[in-house]
Design a protein around this motif. Structure first.
Motif, short mmCIF file in Angstrom:
data_model
loop_
_atom_site.label_atom_id
_atom_site.label_comp_id
_atom_site.label_asym_id
_atom_site.label_seq_id
_atom_site.Cartn_x
_atom_site.Cartn_y
_atom_site.Cartn_z
N ASP A 250 -10.67 -6.60 -12.96
CA ASP A 250 -8.91 -6.70 -13.27
C ASP A 250 -8.33 -5.33 -13.00
N VAL B 258 -7.46 -4.60 -9.75
CA VAL B 258 -5.95 -5.21 -9.55
C VAL B 258 -4.81 -4.13 -9.74
N ILE C 230 -4.85 -1.03 -7.49
CA ILE C 230 -4.02 -1.40 -6.29
C ILE C 230 -2.58 -1.49 -6.44
N ARG C 231 -2.21 -2.21 -7.61
CA ARG C 231 -0.71 -2.58 -7.89
C ARG C 231 0.02 -1.29 -8.14
N ARG D 204 0.05 0.12 3.66
CA ARG D 204 -0.06 -0.49 5.03
C ARG D 204 0.47 0.12 6.13
N PHE E 177 -8.19 0.91 -1.21
CA PHE E 177 -9.05 -0.13 -1.86
C PHE E 177 -10.32 0.41 -2.39
N ALA F 71 -13.71 -8.31 3.29
CA ALA F 71 -13.02 -6.98 2.75
C ALA F 71 -11.87 -7.07 3.02
N ALA G 55 -10.14 -9.70 0.88
CA ALA G 55 -9.97 -9.32 -0.58
C ALA G 55 -8.83 -8.17 -0.89
N ARG G 56 -8.84 -7.23 0.00
CA ARG G 56 -7.78 -6.17 0.00
C ARG G 56 -6.26 -6.82 -0.24
N HIS G 57 -5.91 -7.76 0.85
CA HIS G 57 -4.81 -8.32 0.97
C HIS G 57 -4.75 -9.46 -0.17
N LEU H 240 -6.01 -8.83 -3.19
CA LEU H 240 -5.64 -8.13 -4.51
C LEU H 240 -4.15 -7.44 -4.53
N MET H 241 -3.62 -7.12 -3.17
CA MET H 241 -2.38 -6.74 -2.98
C MET H 241 -1.51 -7.49 -3.62
N ALA I 264 -1.85 -10.18 -5.45
CA ALA I 264 -2.00 -10.60 -6.95
C ALA I 264 -1.17 -9.48 -7.47
N GLY I 265 -1.27 -8.14 -7.18
CA GLY I 265 -0.37 -7.09 -7.88
C GLY I 265 1.15 -7.67 -7.64
N LEU J 112 -10.94 -13.47 -7.56
CA LEU J 112 -9.61 -13.34 -6.69
C LEU J 112 -9.85 -13.39 -5.11
N ALA K 89 -5.91 -11.08 -14.12
CA ALA K 89 -6.08 -9.38 -14.55
C ALA K 89 -5.50 -9.21 -15.96
#
Lengths: 300, 392
Positions: free
Chosen positions: A234, A237, A240-241, A250, A259, B80, B83-85, B87-88, B90-91, B123, B214
């Motif tokens: 958690d 997340v 990253i957010r 990106r 990451f 990976a 997963a990055r995509h 998590l991004m 999800a944010g 996730l 989260a």
């Protein structure tokens, strides 16, 4: 020449940047040089209307329509202001977003957050704009914590312990928060044109060296103050957010590294979900929770 | 019945064996044996990526010594990236839900991160390309205004319908924030033109549950409504992606499904057969454990095996999206003759946004007349092409 320091860097500038803390002893080889000069914004630029950019292995070039262009290289930032741009607005962009991107290119993990330090180490507070990060930082500072940074939290994960580097000694506060914390905002510069958020100098108790990071908190609104641990997944997340300038990750090709660094941080450092109360009266309770938690984190 | 591993190519057998979050000791051994046969790894990885089960493949093959090192490394790298995509995204979803929450706009994230976190328990295990958030139809204009004020770019549909018509006939607004960040704000799971006239989201809103993403509390569907919505979505795409069947299988395995409630709702909504088909595929392809009374319902529907065969044929052969036989498939999903007729009539006369876009705005009223001609032209083209294909 003007010599400054911020985020653990020695900075030599061809023009005055009063927002940066001065450096008493000028180093022979500064980490970063700031200069004014022409920046090529015609070749290979892409992006939206608001911000155009060009990314290569050697540099990152940014152009903002009303401010001008910035060229970020390995140890140098070149500033090319747009004609008619306010000098102060250009400098604010330079010491904010542009310096943040420079730190990211140097391998630091940069988060959108505020930080303070106790004797034991530093704490970072993450949250959306308006979540109350600056108010909390000001309140902790008034309680005796050292101020470390506002808006950009730069973390160095290269050593055996994660450390936080001190940023600029300034704090952006909305008028109601400033009044509640006995910091009258009158006459202070605005953080952004059109916003009544003011930039307050911090003055005393400013950290001048990197500190071991003890904990990361995500700040959210809620009825009553509370604190709960976040599992590493958690926390990831949230890290990253709440990257600094997350939408640029990106574009600049830094997404994978951010990451990896965030995952490493989530494994190493405790993260907490911090709910702030609905009113300023509840601040003391929130501060007590944080102080207790940091004491525990320091004993880990 | 589950397909016998011998009847499948080694790649398909391994793909299906890995398409689940947890493995029994027997399944683990079986995967080891299948991997030891050294399938065409490139083909397997391509299929797993296309079917949205690559993270599951990595989860179950990533540490096996019989899998060649470079294959494991490719799986790790691709997983990976997913997963990055995820998590991004999800944010971004949390940002959107907080924004809607502050403005008192009820929102239900029903696929993407919430599905991955609550059904897969991780996730990173379920790829998703975009975010889907359900809102009440009357809230759609406000949601659009809020999002465009907060950095999302509205992606207009080709239909050029005005707002009232778009909400009445369409099902979603699409937004883009950055490259790779797509958000669909939906007020319907299927379009009005897709039929399913009895299906309504109103009762679903009344029995929402909560889950955590989260550590944030977010609105979520209960297992019965989740199965109904997933089945309808899968059916409308002829289940061409294995991940949609895995979703159903994982709900069946991991959640306490109220079967009576599920079938009673499905009857009321007129979507009994799509739900049965989703369950049949989950059982037959992925060994989803179903109670005897549900298995009896599956066995009683004689059309299901034909529909399941259509799905399997498409799933395990060439990728094709959407499949050419989709209209026939959708017609067979209807149990009631009146619904079949209604669907056939809609298909023949109701203009799609593509039809509407072919005519200038003042001639828009002619679109229903254009539609049958377009279908005839499509049919003739297909008939002309078919013999050529057969000659090759």
């Amino acid at each position: 020449m003007h010599d400054y320091t911020a985020y653990g860097l020695s900075i030599r500038s061809h023009f005055p940047v009063p927002e940066l803390p001065p450096l008493e002893t000028a180093p022979a080889h500064p980490d970063l040089r700031l200069r004014m000069g022409p920046v090529d914004v015609e070749t290979g630029m892409s992006g939206r209307e608001q911000t155009a950019f060009r990314v290569t292995d050697e540099h990152l070039c940014l152009r903002f329509p009303d401010l001008g262009a910035f060229l970020i290289e390995a140890d140098r930032i070149t500033v090319d202001p747009a004609s008619g741009a306010s000098t102060e607005a250009v400098r604010l962009m330079l010491v904010g977003s542009v310096l943040g991107l420079f730190l990211r290119r140097r391998g630091l993990l940069t988060l959108h957050g505020n930080a303070v330090a106790s004797r034991d180490g530093a704490a970072v507070f993450l949250g959306a704009s308006g979540a109350g990060k600056s108010t909390l930082t000001a309140a902790l500072h008034r309680r005796g914590f050292r101020f470390m940074s506002d808006d950009v939290a730069a973390l160095d994960l290269s050593g055996p312990v994660a450390t936080l580097r001190p940023g600029l000694p300034r704090l952006k506060l909305w008028p109601d928060a400033a009044e509640a914390l006995d910091r009258p905002p009158g006459g202070l510069p605005r953080a952004h044109p059109g916003l009544d958020k003011r930039i307050h100098p911090v003055g005393a108790r400013v950290a001048t060296r990197a500190r071991r990071l003890l904990a990361v908190y995500t700040l959210e609104p809620g009825r009553a103050p509370s604190l709960a641990p976040l599992a590493p997944a958690d926390a990831l997340v949230e890290l990253i957010r709440h990257a600094h300038l997350p939408r640029s990750l990106r574009i600049t090709g830094d997404e994978a590294r951010h990451f990896e660094q965030s995952a490493a941080l989530a494994r190493r450092i405790p993260a907490r979900r911090l709910v702030r109360g609905a009113s300023f009266d509840q601040l003391p309770r929130l501060l007590d929770l944080i102080e207790d938690d940091l004491r525990h984190a320091a004993r880990r | 019945m589950p397909p016998a591993a011998d009847a499948l190519s080694p790649e398909d057998a391994l793909l299906l064996a890995c398409a689940r979050t947890r493995l029994s000791p027997r399944a683990f051994e079986s995967i080891g044996r299948l991997a030891d046969r050294q399938p065409d790894w490139e083909r397997l990885i391509g299929a797993a990526a296309r079917h949205g089960v690559l993270p599951l493949l990595r989860e179950h093959l990533g540490d096996l010594d019989v899998v060649p090192g470079p294959v494991r490394e490719t799986l790790r790298r691709l997983a990976a990236r997913i997963a990055r995509h995820n998590l991004m995204l999800a944010g971004v979803l949390l940002d959107v839900l907080e924004l809607f929450g502050r403005e008192g706009l009820p929102a239900l994230p029903y696929k993407g991160p919430v599905l991955a976190a609550s059904v897969y328990g991780n996730l990173a295990l379920r790829p998703f390309a975009d975010l889907d958030v359900l809102v009440h139809p009357e809230d759609a204009p406000r949601a659009r205004a809020l999002l465009t004020d907060h950095g999302f770019r509205f992606v207009p549909e080709a239909s050029g319908l005005d707002e009232a018509a778009a909400i009445a006939r369409g099902r979603e607004y699409r937004f883009e924030r950055d490259p790779g960040v797509l958000l669909e704000v939906q007020w319907r799971v299927v379009s009005a033109s897709d039929g399913w006239r009895k299906f309504s989201l109103a009762p679903l809103w009344a029995r929402l549950r909560e889950t955590t993403l989260a550590r944030r509390t977010v609105a979520a569907l209960g297992p019965e409504d989740r199965l109904a919505v997933l089945s309808l979505h899968g059916a409308h795409n002829q289940w061409v992606r294995l991940k949609w069947i895995v979703d159903v299988a994982e709900v069946v395995r991991g959640e306490a499904v109220g079967w009576e409630a599920l079938f009673s709702n499905a009857e009321a909504w007129g979507i009994r057969r799509p739900v049965l088909l989703g369950l049949a595929l989950a059982r037959d392809l992925l060994d989803a454990p179903l109670p005897p009374e549900v298995r009896a319902r599956l066995d009683a529907d004689r059309t299901l095996p034909r529909l399941a065969a259509m799905v399997r044929r498409r799933l395990l052969t060439e990728p094709c999206d959407p499949p050419p036989e989709l209209p026939l498939f959708l017609l067979r999903l209807r149990e009631n003759r009146r619904e079949k007729l209604f669907f056939a009539a809609r298909l023949a006369f109701a203009p799609t946004p593509k039809d509407a876009a072919r005519l200038p705005a003042p001639l828009g009223f002619l679109a229903p007349l254009l539609r049958p001609f377009r279908l005839v032209v499509l049919l003739v083209r297909r008939l002309v092409r078919a013999p050529k294909k057969n000659r090759r």
